[in-house]
Design an enzyme around this catalytic site. Sequence first.
Site, mmCIF file in Angstrom:
data_model
loop_
_atom_site.group_PDB
_atom_site.id
_atom_site.type_symbol
_atom_site.label_atom_id
_atom_site.label_comp_id
_atom_site.label_asym_id
_atom_site.label_seq_id
_atom_site.Cartn_x
_atom_site.Cartn_y
_atom_site.Cartn_z
ATOM 1 N N SER A 6 0.865 -1.187 0.000
ATOM 2 C CA SER A 6 0.000 0.000 0.000
ATOM 3 C C SER A 6 0.897 1.231 0.000
ATOM 4 O O SER A 6 2.062 1.155 0.405
ATOM 5 C CB SER A 6 -0.940 -0.007 1.205
ATOM 6 O OG SER A 6 -0.223 -0.234 2.399
ATOM 7 N N GLU A 8 1.197 5.523 0.818
ATOM 8 C CA GLU A 8 0.621 6.667 1.537
ATOM 9 C C GLU A 8 1.023 7.981 0.863
ATOM 10 O O GLU A 8 2.180 8.157 0.480
ATOM 11 C CB GLU A 8 1.122 6.654 2.984
ATOM 12 C CG GLU A 8 0.566 7.796 3.813
ATOM 13 C CD GLU A 8 0.872 7.620 5.296
ATOM 14 O OE1 GLU A 8 0.662 6.517 5.842
ATOM 15 O OE2 GLU A 8 1.353 8.608 5.890
ATOM 16 N N ALA A 42 -4.607 17.290 11.409
ATOM 17 C CA ALA A 42 -5.395 17.556 12.609
ATOM 18 C C ALA A 42 -5.694 19.050 12.670
ATOM 19 O O ALA A 42 -4.931 19.861 12.144
ATOM 20 C CB ALA A 42 -4.619 17.115 13.845
ATOM 21 N N ASP A 99 -2.165 14.830 16.115
ATOM 22 C CA ASP A 99 -1.453 15.836 16.919
ATOM 23 C C ASP A 99 -1.965 17.193 16.485
ATOM 24 O O ASP A 99 -1.965 17.497 15.294
ATOM 25 C CB ASP A 99 0.059 15.782 16.642
ATOM 26 C CG ASP A 99 0.683 14.520 17.199
ATOM 27 O OD1 ASP A 99 0.423 14.204 18.366
ATOM 28 O OD2 ASP A 99 1.427 13.861 16.449
ATOM 29 N N ALA A 113 -7.164 7.500 20.252
ATOM 30 C CA ALA A 113 -7.640 6.861 19.025
ATOM 31 C C ALA A 113 -8.633 5.739 19.340
ATOM 32 O O ALA A 113 -9.563 5.494 18.562
ATOM 33 C CB ALA A 113 -6.452 6.319 18.238
ATOM 34 N N TYR A 135 3.343 1.440 17.107
ATOM 35 C CA TYR A 135 4.658 2.062 17.351
ATOM 36 C C TYR A 135 5.643 1.028 17.908
ATOM 37 O O TYR A 135 5.792 0.892 19.131
ATOM 38 C CB TYR A 135 4.505 3.240 18.330
ATOM 39 C CG TYR A 135 3.559 4.287 17.796
ATOM 40 C CD1 TYR A 135 4.035 5.323 16.999
ATOM 41 C CD2 TYR A 135 2.190 4.198 18.046
ATOM 42 C CE1 TYR A 135 3.154 6.259 16.461
ATOM 43 C CE2 TYR A 135 1.312 5.129 17.515
ATOM 44 C CZ TYR A 135 1.800 6.156 16.719
ATOM 45 O OH TYR A 135 0.930 7.066 16.182
ATOM 46 N N GLN A 202 15.629 15.821 5.901
ATOM 47 C CA GLN A 202 14.195 15.533 6.085
ATOM 48 C C GLN A 202 14.010 14.345 7.037
ATOM 49 O O GLN A 202 13.199 14.387 7.952
ATOM 50 C CB GLN A 202 13.612 15.217 4.712
ATOM 51 C CG GLN A 202 12.119 15.140 4.656
ATOM 52 C CD GLN A 202 11.676 14.697 3.267
ATOM 53 O OE1 GLN A 202 12.186 13.714 2.733
ATOM 54 N NE2 GLN A 202 10.745 15.422 2.694
ATOM 55 N N PHE A 206 12.059 14.492 10.651
ATOM 56 C CA PHE A 206 10.862 13.657 10.888
ATOM 57 C C PHE A 206 11.077 12.704 12.057
ATOM 58 O O PHE A 206 10.212 12.519 12.895
ATOM 59 C CB PHE A 206 10.559 12.792 9.667
ATOM 60 C CG PHE A 206 9.762 13.471 8.608
ATOM 61 C CD1 PHE A 206 9.052 14.640 8.860
ATOM 62 C CD2 PHE A 206 9.696 12.933 7.338
ATOM 63 C CE1 PHE A 206 8.316 15.259 7.877
ATOM 64 C CE2 PHE A 206 8.965 13.550 6.340
ATOM 65 C CZ PHE A 206 8.283 14.714 6.617
ATOM 66 N N HIS A 256 3.671 -1.133 3.855
ATOM 67 C CA HIS A 256 3.041 0.169 3.584
ATOM 68 C C HIS A 256 4.161 1.179 3.367
ATOM 69 O O HIS A 256 5.005 1.362 4.245
ATOM 70 C CB HIS A 256 2.193 0.567 4.803
ATOM 71 C CG HIS A 256 1.466 1.862 4.653
ATOM 72 N ND1 HIS A 256 0.301 1.993 3.928
ATOM 73 C CD2 HIS A 256 1.724 3.098 5.152
ATOM 74 C CE1 HIS A 256 -0.134 3.253 3.991
ATOM 75 N NE2 HIS A 256 0.713 3.943 4.728
HETATM 76 P P1 FAD Z 1 -3.259 6.931 20.365
HETATM 77 O O1 FAD Z 1 -3.290 5.509 19.969
HETATM 78 O O2 FAD Z 1 -4.458 7.535 21.006
HETATM 79 O O3 FAD Z 1 -1.992 7.114 21.341
HETATM 80 C C1 FAD Z 1 -1.525 8.415 21.664
HETATM 81 C C2 FAD Z 1 -0.758 8.356 22.981
HETATM 82 O O4 FAD Z 1 -1.675 8.156 24.053
HETATM 83 C C3 FAD Z 1 0.258 7.214 23.081
HETATM 84 O O5 FAD Z 1 1.371 7.688 23.804
HETATM 85 C C4 FAD Z 1 -0.468 6.139 23.893
HETATM 86 O O6 FAD Z 1 0.429 5.323 24.633
HETATM 87 C C5 FAD Z 1 -1.323 6.994 24.806
HETATM 88 N N1 FAD Z 1 -2.591 6.346 25.188
HETATM 89 C C6 FAD Z 1 -3.518 5.816 24.372
HETATM 90 N N2 FAD Z 1 -4.576 5.351 25.079
HETATM 91 C C7 FAD Z 1 -4.311 5.613 26.377
HETATM 92 C C8 FAD Z 1 -5.008 5.405 27.597
HETATM 93 N N3 FAD Z 1 -6.208 4.817 27.613
HETATM 94 N N4 FAD Z 1 -4.433 5.830 28.756
HETATM 95 C C9 FAD Z 1 -3.211 6.447 28.751
HETATM 96 N N5 FAD Z 1 -2.501 6.669 27.615
HETATM 97 C C10 FAD Z 1 -3.048 6.271 26.446
HETATM 98 N N6 FAD Z 1 -1.077 12.153 12.219
HETATM 99 C C11 FAD Z 1 -1.899 13.037 11.591
HETATM 100 O O7 FAD Z 1 -2.136 14.137 12.117
HETATM 101 N N7 FAD Z 1 -2.485 12.734 10.383
HETATM 102 C C12 FAD Z 1 -2.296 11.539 9.777
HETATM 103 O O8 FAD Z 1 -2.840 11.298 8.695
HETATM 104 C C13 FAD Z 1 -1.444 10.579 10.425
HETATM 105 N N8 FAD Z 1 -1.252 9.350 9.884
HETATM 106 C C14 FAD Z 1 -0.499 8.411 10.568
HETATM 107 C C15 FAD Z 1 -0.388 7.122 10.024
HETATM 108 C C16 FAD Z 1 0.363 6.158 10.684
HETATM 109 C C17 FAD Z 1 0.447 4.758 10.092
HETATM 110 C C18 FAD Z 1 1.040 6.483 11.902
HETATM 111 C C19 FAD Z 1 1.887 5.455 12.600
HETATM 112 C C20 FAD Z 1 0.920 7.755 12.443
HETATM 113 C C21 FAD Z 1 0.144 8.735 11.798
HETATM 114 N N9 FAD Z 1 -0.029 10.021 12.322
HETATM 115 C C22 FAD Z 1 -0.841 10.944 11.664
HETATM 116 C C23 FAD Z 1 0.647 10.422 13.577
HETATM 117 C C24 FAD Z 1 -0.267 10.233 14.811
HETATM 118 O O9 FAD Z 1 -1.400 11.077 14.705
HETATM 119 C C25 FAD Z 1 0.553 10.619 16.039
HETATM 120 O O10 FAD Z 1 1.570 9.676 16.262
HETATM 121 C C26 FAD Z 1 -0.248 10.855 17.302
HETATM 122 O O11 FAD Z 1 0.619 11.450 18.276
HETATM 123 C C27 FAD Z 1 -0.824 9.603 17.952
HETATM 124 O O12 FAD Z 1 -1.896 9.119 17.269
HETATM 125 P P2 FAD Z 1 -2.465 7.624 17.627
HETATM 126 O O13 FAD Z 1 -3.640 7.413 16.791
HETATM 127 O O14 FAD Z 1 -1.382 6.656 17.558
HETATM 128 O O15 FAD Z 1 -2.892 7.900 19.158
#
Ligand code: FAD
Length: 276
Positions: A6, A8, A42, A99, A113, A135, A202, A206, A256
């Site tokens: 896939s 991105e 975001a 973020d 999430a 991660y 870059q 990142f 991916h």
């Molecule tokens: P979560 O899974 O919610 O985790 C965020 C943090 O909260 C982690 O440290 C986790 O340990 C902690 N956490 C989660 N649940 C709990 C809980 N119940 N109690 C305490 N702590 C908790 N960003 C963008 O803005 N746009 C994109 O399109 C984008 N695409 C991405 C695609 C991929 C494949 C990846 C790997 C990352 C992408 N990101 C994107 C980055 C992502 O938004 C950031 O890494 C963000 O900081 C975390 O998002 P998450 O969905 O992993 O969050």
Amino acid sequence: MNVPISFEFFPPKTPEGAAKLRLTRQALYAHQPEFCSVTFGAGGSTQAGTFGTVEEILSEGVSAACHFSCVGATKAAVRDQLATLQAMGVKRLVALRGDLPSGYGLGGEFQYASDLVAFIRAETGHAFHIEVAAYPEIHPQAKSAEADLQAFAAKVKAGANSAITQYFFNSDAYFRFVDDVHRLGADVPVVPGIMPITSSTQLLRFSDACGAEIPRWIRLRLQGFGDDTASIKSFGLDVMTDLCDQLCTAGVPGIHFYTMNQAATTSEIIRRLKPA
Ligand code: FAD
């Protein structure tokens, strides 16, 4: 390549960027991707661009995954956007917390999430295949490695079907992560995310922001090349082809590619991995 792939993309900001991305997509479609995904800004920065690019991919006859972040969002707004995506024919989401750009207050009705995944399932049943982020080298804001594994398991429990990892260069971190989350019962395919190396500045920028570790030997080699982009690309191709080869040999469920809207390097990695 012997595994599903896939690609991105990020939404282009200018008409010239959109035209260039169309050419990039056409070049990459030759590798028959399972789907192409489009990132989501975001805080509203690129959401129209995301939906527009997803629509273009669908109109080109290719399956599209829309990244969807929930930080700062209300349930009503997410409900409306899900309805729009369903009407567009989108069947796959990458559900994220996201973020917020600096300057935005937190607010919003979703904290993690996993809250978004649960909401999508409650609102739309199984209309979408839901991907989540993983991660292997631990999310930079995680309280601990174990807490991060638990957070991943919570996303799967909330209804995620599969995951895509943050990019990494150390395959041991990936294999350990997969073993650990399976031990926790989060038994979904975890597809490694691969970042082709095209520019050292870059990559260093990142990686610092997202917590991906660049092994010392790779960092020093890249620094040693200075502005010699040909050597950086050639070294990057060797390193990433070796990593993909190792992952495919181990039987990963897919690869991916973070294409950075460029076709050449990703295509060359795939070409090198083709069985002779
Ligand atoms: P979560 O899974 O919610 O985790 C965020 C943090 O909260 C982690 O440290 C986790 O340990 C902690 N956490 C989660 N649940 C709990 C809980 N119940 N109690 C305490 N702590 C908790 N960003 C963008 O803005 N746009 C994109 O399109 C984008 N695409 C991405 C695609 C991929 C494949 C990846 C790997 C990352 C992408 N990101 C994107 C980055 C992502 O938004 C950031 O890494 C963000 O900081 C975390 O998002 P998450 O969905 O992993 O969050």
